[in-house]
Design a protein around this motif. Structure first.
Motif, PDB file in Angstrom:
ATOM      1  N   HIS A  75      56.311  34.490  43.245  1.00 42.45           N
ATOM      2  CA  HIS A  75      57.575  34.853  43.882  1.00 42.45           C
ATOM      3  C   HIS A  75      57.477  36.151  44.669  1.00 42.45           C
ATOM      4  CE1 HIS A  75      57.446  35.319  39.494  1.00 42.45           C
ATOM      5  NE2 HIS A  75      57.971  36.516  39.641  1.00 42.45           N
ATOM      6  N   TYR A  76      56.614  37.077  44.233  1.00 40.78           N
ATOM      7  CA  TYR A  76      56.461  38.337  44.970  1.00 40.78           C
ATOM      8  C   TYR A  76      55.673  38.148  46.262  1.00 40.78           C
ATOM      9  CZ  TYR A  76      57.739  39.982  40.332  1.00 40.78           C
ATOM     10  OH  TYR A  76      58.376  40.168  39.128  1.00 40.78           O
ATOM     11  N   LEU A  77      54.903  37.079  46.341  1.00 41.77           N
ATOM     12  CA  LEU A  77      54.058  36.829  47.512  1.00 41.77           C
ATOM     13  C   LEU A  77      54.754  36.030  48.606  1.00 41.77           C
ATOM     14  CD1 LEU A  77      50.815  35.959  45.551  1.00 41.77           C
ATOM     15  CD2 LEU A  77      51.087  37.942  47.064  1.00 41.77           C
ATOM     16  N   VAL A  78      55.796  35.286  48.256  1.00 42.69           N
ATOM     17  CA  VAL A  78      56.409  34.388  49.250  1.00 42.69           C
ATOM     18  C   VAL A  78      57.893  34.651  49.486  1.00 42.69           C
ATOM     19  CG1 VAL A  78      54.713  32.578  48.774  1.00 42.69           C
ATOM     20  CG2 VAL A  78      56.902  32.563  47.558  1.00 42.69           C
ATOM     21  N   LEU A  79      58.474  35.600  48.736  1.00 42.30           N
ATOM     22  CA  LEU A  79      59.889  35.924  48.909  1.00 42.30           C
ATOM     23  C   LEU A  79      60.069  37.419  49.147  1.00 42.30           C
ATOM     24  CD1 LEU A  79      61.416  33.863  45.951  1.00 42.30           C
ATOM     25  CD2 LEU A  79      61.683  33.342  48.386  1.00 42.30           C
ATOM     26  N   CYS A  80      61.197  37.795  49.745  1.00 42.72           N
ATOM     27  CA  CYS A  80      61.598  39.194  49.814  1.00 42.72           C
ATOM     28  C   CYS A  80      63.082  39.276  49.508  1.00 42.72           C
ATOM     29  CB  CYS A  80      61.264  39.825  51.167  1.00 42.72           C
ATOM     30  SG  CYS A  80      62.282  39.245  52.538  1.00 42.72           S
ATOM     31  N   ASP A  81      63.586  40.510  49.342  1.00 45.43           N
ATOM     32  CA  ASP A  81      64.964  40.667  48.852  1.00 45.43           C
ATOM     33  C   ASP A  81      66.020  40.165  49.825  1.00 45.43           C
ATOM     34  OD1 ASP A  81      64.759  42.717  50.704  1.00 45.43           O
ATOM     35  OD2 ASP A  81      65.164  44.329  49.281  1.00 45.43           O
ATOM     36  N   THR A  83      55.270  25.145  39.161  1.00 46.96           N
ATOM     37  CA  THR A  83      55.448  25.286  40.614  1.00 46.96           C
ATOM     38  C   THR A  83      54.396  26.163  41.273  1.00 46.96           C
ATOM     39  OG1 THR A  83      56.943  27.168  40.277  1.00 46.96           O
ATOM     40  CG2 THR A  83      57.944  24.981  40.432  1.00 46.96           C
ATOM     41  N   ALA A  84      53.622  26.924  40.495  1.00 45.13           N
ATOM     42  CA  ALA A  84      52.776  27.969  41.067  1.00 45.13           C
ATOM     43  C   ALA A  84      51.771  27.433  42.085  1.00 45.13           C
ATOM     44  CB  ALA A  84      52.051  28.729  39.961  1.00 45.13           C
ATOM     45  N   PHE A  85      50.982  26.433  41.685  1.00 46.56           N
ATOM     46  CA  PHE A  85      49.944  25.971  42.613  1.00 46.56           C
ATOM     47  C   PHE A  85      50.543  25.380  43.886  1.00 46.56           C
ATOM     48  CE2 PHE A  85      46.915  23.237  44.629  1.00 46.56           C
ATOM     49  CZ  PHE A  85      45.749  24.000  44.619  1.00 46.56           C
ATOM     50  N   PRO A  86      51.474  24.436  43.800  1.00 44.84           N
ATOM     51  CA  PRO A  86      51.991  23.858  45.055  1.00 44.84           C
ATOM     52  C   PRO A  86      52.687  24.879  45.950  1.00 44.84           C
ATOM     53  CG  PRO A  86      53.215  23.033  43.164  1.00 44.84           C
ATOM     54  CD  PRO A  86      52.011  23.724  42.623  1.00 44.84           C
ATOM     55  N   VAL A  87      53.427  25.823  45.386  1.00 39.06           N
ATOM     56  CA  VAL A  87      54.089  26.835  46.210  1.00 39.06           C
ATOM     57  C   VAL A  87      53.065  27.688  46.944  1.00 39.06           C
ATOM     58  CG1 VAL A  87      55.398  28.998  46.094  1.00 39.06           C
ATOM     59  CG2 VAL A  87      56.264  26.955  44.942  1.00 39.06           C
ATOM     60  N   LYS A 113      64.752  26.078  33.295  1.00 36.11           N
ATOM     61  CA  LYS A 113      64.925  25.389  34.573  1.00 36.11           C
ATOM     62  C   LYS A 113      65.154  26.355  35.733  1.00 36.11           C
ATOM     63  CE  LYS A 113      64.903  21.666  32.031  1.00 36.11           C
ATOM     64  NZ  LYS A 113      63.667  20.847  31.929  1.00 36.11           N
ATOM     65  N   ALA A 114      65.208  27.653  35.468  1.00 34.21           N
ATOM     66  CA  ALA A 114      65.554  28.621  36.506  1.00 34.21           C
ATOM     67  C   ALA A 114      64.336  28.974  37.343  1.00 34.21           C
ATOM     68  CB  ALA A 114      66.135  29.885  35.878  1.00 34.21           C
ATOM     69  N   THR A 115      64.346  28.569  38.601  1.00 34.99           N
ATOM     70  CA  THR A 115      63.259  28.891  39.532  1.00 34.99           C
ATOM     71  C   THR A 115      63.833  29.221  40.898  1.00 34.99           C
ATOM     72  OG1 THR A 115      61.356  28.011  40.760  1.00 34.99           O
ATOM     73  CG2 THR A 115      62.961  26.413  39.976  1.00 34.99           C
ATOM     74  N   PRO A 116      63.325  30.264  41.550  1.00 35.68           N
ATOM     75  CA  PRO A 116      63.784  30.551  42.907  1.00 35.68           C
ATOM     76  C   PRO A 116      63.308  29.524  43.922  1.00 35.68           C
ATOM     77  CG  PRO A 116      61.965  31.999  42.326  1.00 35.68           C
ATOM     78  CD  PRO A 116      62.325  31.238  41.082  1.00 35.68           C
ATOM     79  N   PHE A 117      62.425  28.620  43.493  1.00 33.01           N
ATOM     80  CA  PHE A 117      61.858  27.629  44.410  1.00 33.01           C
ATOM     81  C   PHE A 117      62.573  26.277  44.340  1.00 33.01           C
ATOM     82  CE2 PHE A 117      58.131  30.314  43.058  1.00 33.01           C
ATOM     83  CZ  PHE A 117      58.193  31.146  44.161  1.00 33.01           C
ATOM     84  N   GLU A 118      63.671  26.214  43.656  1.00 32.72           N
ATOM     85  CA  GLU A 118      64.432  24.968  43.573  1.00 32.72           C
ATOM     86  C   GLU A 118      64.778  24.457  44.971  1.00 32.72           C
ATOM     87  OE1 GLU A 118      68.719  23.313  41.854  1.00 32.72           O
ATOM     88  OE2 GLU A 118      67.864  25.189  41.076  1.00 32.72           O
ATOM     89  N   GLY A 119      64.465  23.176  45.218  1.00 32.45           N
ATOM     90  CA  GLY A 119      64.759  22.562  46.509  1.00 32.45           C
ATOM     91  C   GLY A 119      63.685  22.743  47.563  1.00 32.45           C
ATOM     92  N   TRP A 120      62.639  23.511  47.267  1.00 29.19           N
ATOM     93  CA  TRP A 120      61.558  23.689  48.242  1.00 29.19           C
ATOM     94  C   TRP A 120      60.738  22.401  48.354  1.00 29.19           C
ATOM     95  CZ3 TRP A 120      58.589  28.880  48.817  1.00 29.19           C
ATOM     96  CH2 TRP A 120      59.491  29.939  48.944  1.00 29.19           C
ATOM     97  N   GLU A 121      60.358  22.044  49.578  1.00 22.99           N
ATOM     98  CA  GLU A 121      59.392  20.966  49.779  1.00 22.99           C
ATOM     99  C   GLU A 121      58.007  21.571  49.837  1.00 22.99           C
ATOM    100  OE1 GLU A 121      58.388  17.118  52.638  1.00 22.99           O
ATOM    101  OE2 GLU A 121      60.182  18.354  53.018  1.00 22.99           O
ATOM    102  N   VAL A 122      57.111  21.069  49.001  1.00 23.39           N
ATOM    103  CA  VAL A 122      55.774  21.649  48.876  1.00 23.39           C
ATOM    104  C   VAL A 122      54.722  20.547  48.893  1.00 23.39           C
ATOM    105  CG1 VAL A 122      56.517  23.732  47.656  1.00 23.39           C
ATOM    106  CG2 VAL A 122      56.028  21.636  46.355  1.00 23.39           C
ATOM    107  N   GLN A 123      53.475  20.975  49.052  1.00 26.81           N
ATOM    108  CA  GLN A 123      52.322  20.074  48.995  1.00 26.81           C
ATOM    109  C   GLN A 123      51.376  20.547  47.905  1.00 26.81           C
ATOM    110  OE1 GLN A 123      51.468  20.376  53.413  1.00 26.81           O
ATOM    111  NE2 GLN A 123      50.864  18.249  53.055  1.00 26.81           N
ATOM    112  N   GLY A 124      50.565  19.597  47.411  1.00 30.11           N
ATOM    113  CA  GLY A 124      49.581  19.927  46.391  1.00 30.11           C
ATOM    114  C   GLY A 124      50.056  19.528  45.014  1.00 30.11           C
ATOM    115  N   ALA A 134      52.507  44.006  51.727  1.00 24.06           N
ATOM    116  CA  ALA A 134      51.443  44.808  51.120  1.00 24.06           C
ATOM    117  C   ALA A 134      50.749  44.038  50.002  1.00 24.06           C
ATOM    118  CB  ALA A 134      52.011  46.120  50.588  1.00 24.06           C
ATOM    119  N   LEU A 135      51.518  43.280  49.234  1.00 24.59           N
ATOM    120  CA  LEU A 135      50.929  42.437  48.196  1.00 24.59           C
ATOM    121  C   LEU A 135      50.026  41.373  48.805  1.00 24.59           C
ATOM    122  CD1 LEU A 135      54.101  41.959  45.971  1.00 24.59           C
ATOM    123  CD2 LEU A 135      52.063  43.251  45.323  1.00 24.59           C
ATOM    124  N   ARG A 136      50.469  40.772  49.877  1.00 21.55           N
ATOM    125  CA  ARG A 136      49.658  39.750  50.534  1.00 21.55           C
ATOM    126  C   ARG A 136      48.365  40.345  51.082  1.00 21.55           C
ATOM    127  NH1 ARG A 136      52.984  35.112  52.382  1.00 21.55           N
ATOM    128  NH2 ARG A 136      51.911  35.117  54.377  1.00 21.55           N
TER     129      ARG A 136
END
Length: 424
Positions: free
Chosen positions: A257-263, A327-331, A396-407, A286-288
């Protein structure tokens, strides 16, 4: 039972090769050329990735003490569904693993219920509060991967130095959730854009990086191996970068979540509340950069399930923590590899499967002839929408709910035994 995975892209010797992989008697056997092999079951893996089982050094399975949030059984099932064959469980439990007796309760549950390898942490302090006397580290050391008070920063520099010296003598690492409580705001939420919008002060970046700064100095002084949990600030990245250059035995992790989201993307929902918080775009970038240049050693999910009620109170009042194993790998594959080209698939596998095992004493590792068959099969082209209703975790709480992903993870083997398989 012998299982033959044919025509797959097998990740071995730090690269992919098109070959067959035989899993027999708990071991992997790699063949240079496809061909007929004796097996009880043959699976065509054309176009699929066959990689070492993933490893996560930072998860919360909540048992013993808080099984309404998660159990060893449900947590390990979620891990297997995410492609993980080994995880390290944090010590904020009841009883806390600060004595051998307290740890034994968890070890008994792991032995009885886990589908994968679970290596627990021992607590640094007796009350797992970052302030009390040291835990019984000597009796815990043979049974734990390292020592941490995750969820609490060790507030006293003198106490942290004492812990580092003892951990070094026991050949164990100190793993730190860095948070200086004297620098926290009134209501602990996300600092930055969202906090300003609500008119409250959030969790400051300084509360993290000041303690990291202190601890790397103590690690240099004591010679203790030191690992920083879930880093989230640009200052922390630079402190660790410079510490490594000066020869300090330090490593670190960050979360998806720190790598793909911001506030700027936060919503007033409990599924966006975690500690440390999602920070600014500058921190994310900076994390990326730290991920790409090797400053950040590995990715860990900080999988932290809570009940639906605990996560239903909005971003101000919900409990801290989101789930992440499923969700980690596909995200990360979708965003960092496919979309942004920040890292290669090989680099992602290293960050999620090999680097954790190089730093921590964990089972599993590279796919080689005769090695234990901890293996994950992934379809890199399969797209799906993240739906928490499908999770095996109680959380069930994830900030990635509803994201379309691959992998998509198709199968996970632990010591040659299938512990997860997508229904065909």
């Amino acid at each position: 039972m012998a299982i033959l995975l044919t025509n797959g892209n097998v990740y071995c010797d730090r690269g992919f090769q098109r070959t067959d992989l035989l899993i027999s008697e708990g071991r992997s056997f790699v063949f240079e050329k496809p061909g007929l092999r004796h097996a009880d079951r043959t699976i065509d893996c054309k176009g699929k990735l066959i990689i070492p089982g993933l490893a996560d050094v930072h998860v919360h399975f909540r048992e013993p003490g808080f099984s309404y949030k998660e159990t060893i059984r449900t947590g390990s099932a979620a891990a297997a569904a995410g492609g993980y064959t080994c995880v390290c469980t944090m010590p904020n439990l009841n009883p806390a693993p600060s004595t051998k007796e307290g740890l034994q309760v968890q070890l008994n549950l792991i032995r009885r219920d886990s589908l994968i390898d679970i290596v627990p942490y021992g607590a640094i302090t007796a009350e797992q509060d970052g302030r009390s006397r040291l835990s019984d580290m000597e009796s815990l050391a043979p049974f734990v991967c390292a020592f941490t008070d995750d969820g609490r920063g060790v507030q006293s520099g003198a106490r942290m130095e004492e812990a580092m010296r003892l951990a070094k003598s026991l050949h164990r690492m100190i793993v730190a959730h860095c948070e200086d409580e004297s620098l926290l705001g009134g209501r602990a939420i996300h600092d930055g854009v969202y906090a300003k919008k609500l008119g409250v002060r959030g969790i400051s970046s300084e509360s993290e990086w000041r303690q990291v700064e202190r601890d790397v100095e103590l690690a240099a002084k004591t010679g203790c191996a030191y690992h920083v949990c879930h880093i989230s600030t640009k200052e922390t990245v630079e402190i660790i970068r410079q510490a490594k250059k000066s020869g300090v035995d330090v490593s670190c992790e960050t979360g998806p979540h720190y790598l793909v989201l911001c506030d700027e993307e936060l919503q007033d929902l409990g599924r966006f509340k975690m500690n440390p918080p999602i920070r600014s775009a500058d921190d994310r970038d900076a994390l990326r950069e730290g991920l790409a240049d090797g400053t950040i050693d590995m990715i860990a999910t900080d999988h932290a399930p809570h009940s639906a009620e605990e996560k239903s109170r909005g971003i101000l009042d919900s409990a801290f923590g989101v789930v992440g194993l499923e969700t980690a790998f596909p995200v990360l594959y979708s965003r960092l590899v496919r979309q942004d080209g920040l890292i290669t698939t090989e680099k992602l596998i290293d960050l999620m499967a090999l680097a954790p095992r190089q730093r921590f004493p964990l089972p599993g590792g590279p796919i080689t002839d005769g090695a234990r068959a901890d293996v994950t099969v992934i379809d890199p082209e399969a797209s799906f929408v993240i739906n928490p209703a499908d999770f095996r975790s109680k959380g069930k709480a994830t900030p990635f709910e509803g994201w379309e992903v691959q992998g998509k993870v198709l199968m996970t083997f632990r010591a040659g035994t299938p512990v997860y398989e997508v229904e065909q």
